[in-house]
Design a protein around this motif. Structure first.
Motif, short mmCIF file in Angstrom:
data_model
loop_
_atom_site.label_atom_id
_atom_site.label_comp_id
_atom_site.label_asym_id
_atom_site.label_seq_id
_atom_site.Cartn_x
_atom_site.Cartn_y
_atom_site.Cartn_z
N GLY A 1 -2.10 -0.70 -10.11
CA GLY A 1 -0.83 -1.16 -10.69
C GLY A 1 -0.91 -1.41 -12.17
O GLY A 1 0.03 -1.97 -12.76
N GLU A 2 -1.99 -0.98 -12.79
CA GLU A 2 -2.16 -1.16 -14.23
C GLU A 2 -1.24 -0.22 -15.01
O GLU A 2 -0.82 0.82 -14.48
N THR A 3 -0.91 -0.58 -16.23
CA THR A 3 -0.10 0.29 -17.09
C THR A 3 -1.01 1.08 -18.03
O THR A 3 -2.18 0.75 -18.22
N THR B 1 -11.15 -3.92 -13.63
CA THR B 1 -9.72 -3.66 -13.76
C THR B 1 -9.22 -4.25 -15.07
O THR B 1 -10.00 -4.81 -15.85
N VAL B 2 -7.93 -4.13 -15.31
CA VAL B 2 -7.34 -4.64 -16.55
C VAL B 2 -7.23 -6.16 -16.49
O VAL B 2 -7.33 -6.77 -15.42
N GLU B 3 -7.02 -6.77 -17.63
CA GLU B 3 -7.04 -8.24 -17.69
C GLU B 3 -5.98 -8.88 -16.80
O GLU B 3 -6.25 -9.83 -16.07
N ARG B 4 -4.76 -8.35 -16.80
CA ARG B 4 -3.68 -8.94 -16.01
C ARG B 4 -3.99 -8.96 -14.52
O ARG B 4 -3.61 -9.90 -13.80
N LEU B 5 -4.66 -7.94 -14.02
CA LEU B 5 -4.93 -7.82 -12.59
C LEU B 5 -6.26 -8.46 -12.17
O LEU B 5 -6.56 -8.50 -10.98
N THR B 6 -7.03 -8.94 -13.11
CA THR B 6 -8.33 -9.52 -12.77
C THR B 6 -8.23 -10.70 -11.80
O THR B 6 -8.98 -10.75 -10.82
N PRO B 7 -7.35 -11.67 -12.02
CA PRO B 7 -7.29 -12.80 -11.07
C PRO B 7 -6.96 -12.37 -9.64
O PRO B 7 -7.43 -12.99 -8.68
N LEU B 8 -6.15 -11.33 -9.49
CA LEU B 8 -5.79 -10.84 -8.16
C LEU B 8 -6.91 -10.02 -7.53
O LEU B 8 -7.13 -10.06 -6.32
N THR B 9 -7.64 -9.30 -8.36
CA THR B 9 -8.61 -8.32 -7.88
C THR B 9 -10.00 -8.90 -7.68
O THR B 9 -10.70 -8.55 -6.72
N GLN C 1 -1.69 1.23 -5.34
CA GLN C 1 -0.36 1.31 -5.93
C GLN C 1 0.00 2.71 -6.40
O GLN C 1 1.17 3.07 -6.47
N SER C 2 -1.02 3.51 -6.70
CA SER C 2 -0.76 4.89 -7.11
C SER C 2 -2.05 5.69 -7.05
O SER C 2 -3.15 5.14 -7.18
N THR D 1 0.82 -1.20 0.00
CA THR D 1 0.00 0.00 0.00
C THR D 1 0.86 1.25 0.00
O THR D 1 1.80 1.38 0.78
N GLU D 2 0.54 2.18 -0.90
CA GLU D 2 1.19 3.48 -0.87
C GLU D 2 0.73 4.25 0.37
O GLU D 2 -0.42 4.18 0.76
N THR D 3 1.66 4.97 0.99
CA THR D 3 1.32 5.68 2.22
C THR D 3 1.35 7.19 2.04
O THR D 3 1.41 7.93 3.00
N HIS D 4 1.31 7.65 0.79
CA HIS D 4 1.28 9.09 0.55
C HIS D 4 -0.01 9.69 1.10
O HIS D 4 -1.04 9.03 1.14
N PRO D 5 0.02 10.95 1.52
CA PRO D 5 -1.22 11.60 1.97
C PRO D 5 -2.26 11.62 0.86
O PRO D 5 -1.94 11.67 -0.32
N LEU D 6 -3.52 11.58 1.26
CA LEU D 6 -4.61 11.60 0.29
C LEU D 6 -4.60 12.94 -0.44
O LEU D 6 -4.65 13.99 0.18
N PRO D 7 -4.53 12.93 -1.78
CA PRO D 7 -4.54 14.20 -2.53
C PRO D 7 -5.80 15.01 -2.24
O PRO D 7 -6.85 14.44 -1.94
#
Length: 293
Positions: free
Chosen positions: A211-213, A167-175, A248-249, A3-9
């Motif tokens: 994490g998609e491109t 989500t995108v095809e690559r991340l579908t099994p994870l998501t 992720q971003s 998890t990214e820990t940047h402050p919420l924009p």
């Protein structure tokens, strides 16, 4: 995923409004013993939507048979139980609140032979009876890709048939749990081909920030257009709890604007693209062709 820990924009922050309209919408759902994805899904826009007179009903209980990594709705086994009085209560609430645009979604019910398609259809029929002038949008699960189940929903003639690829095809099994990218595209393709009237719109949406491109997102947009999708929503994934997939971003607002322009160029009729956009967020204005972001 880490998890990214940047402050919420700043553009991702929302005040939580209240007031008479907010209270009336919250009370209507409670009186009719109804669930909303706004509350069950921990949507960041629920205060704003309730205050402007908008909500999305979630039918067939609040327990999902799938366990998706992004979703806050609780999971378990509903054991085939269906409350057949619920469609009437949904329609009564829609009529009481004078909803001009009614969004009906559901938990995924793999324990039911038709995935709950018949319950969706009954909700549409009941809303048509009690709120004949309302636009009806259904956001369905994949119904296991069963053409007969999809036909049941289409035959009830919603104005908008929505199913999210998420989500995108690559991340579908994870998501996504059990769902597949090709199956979701086929659900949309089948709905477009079998819709009983050309006025019925086909809609889908996805989250960014997992994490998609860039190329993967562009491929999803092209795949959705090929499948016949006409309306599109793009929003930022926000982690509902530490147990869920990490962010992720954070996607810049300018990038959401770029994706909107790209989608319109590809031929989508309506596009809502922005940090806090969700499937049902300002769904009425999207359908009316008003600017949404």
């Amino acid at each position: 995923m880490i998890t990214e820990t940047h402050p919420l924009p700043a553009e991702y922050r929302r005040r939580i409004p209240a007031g008479p309209v907010f209270n009336r919408f919250q009370q209507a759902a409670q009186i009719e013993n109804l669930n909303t994805i706004c509350v069950s899904g921990k949507c960041p826009n629920r205060g704003e939507c309730f205050s402007r007179g908008s909500l999305a009903f979630m039918i067939m209980g609040n327990t999902c048979t799938r366990h998706c990594g992004f979703c806050a709705v609780k999971t378990g086994d509903p054991d085939g139980i269906v409350d057949w009085k619920e469609p009437e209560r949904v329609a009564r609430a829609a009529a009481t609140l004078k909803l001009r645009h009614v969004v009906v979604t559901s938990v995924t019910r793999d324990d039911l032979a038709d995935g709950g398609a018949s319950v969706f259809a009954e909700c549409i029929r009941q809303i048509r009876e009690q709120s004949p002038s309302s636009i009806i949008e259904v956001l369905t699960p994949d119904l296991n890709g069963d053409p007969a189940a999809i036909d049941v929903v289409l035959a009830a003639r919603p104005d908008i048939f929505n199913h999210n690829v998420e989500t995108v095809e690559r991340l579908t099994p994870l998501t996504r749990s059990k769902a597949t990218y090709p199956r979701s595209l086929e659900v949309l393709r089948y709905a477009k081909a079998r819709r009983p009237a050309p006025s019925m719109k086909i809609k889908s949406g996805l989250m960014l920030g997992l994490g998609e491109t860039h190329d993967e997102v562009d491929q999803v947009l092209r795949d959705l257009r090929e499948a016949g999708c006409q309306y599109l929503t793009l929003g930022q994934y926000l982690q509902p709890s530490p147990k869920h997939l990490g962010i992720q971003s954070f996607i810049p607002l300018s990038e959401f604007n770029d994706w909107k322009e790209r989608a319109l160029y590809l031929g989508f009729e309506r596009v809502a693209s922005g940090p806090l956009v969700r499937s049902s967020y300002f769904a009425d204005e999207l359908h009316q062709g008003k600017e949404t972001s």
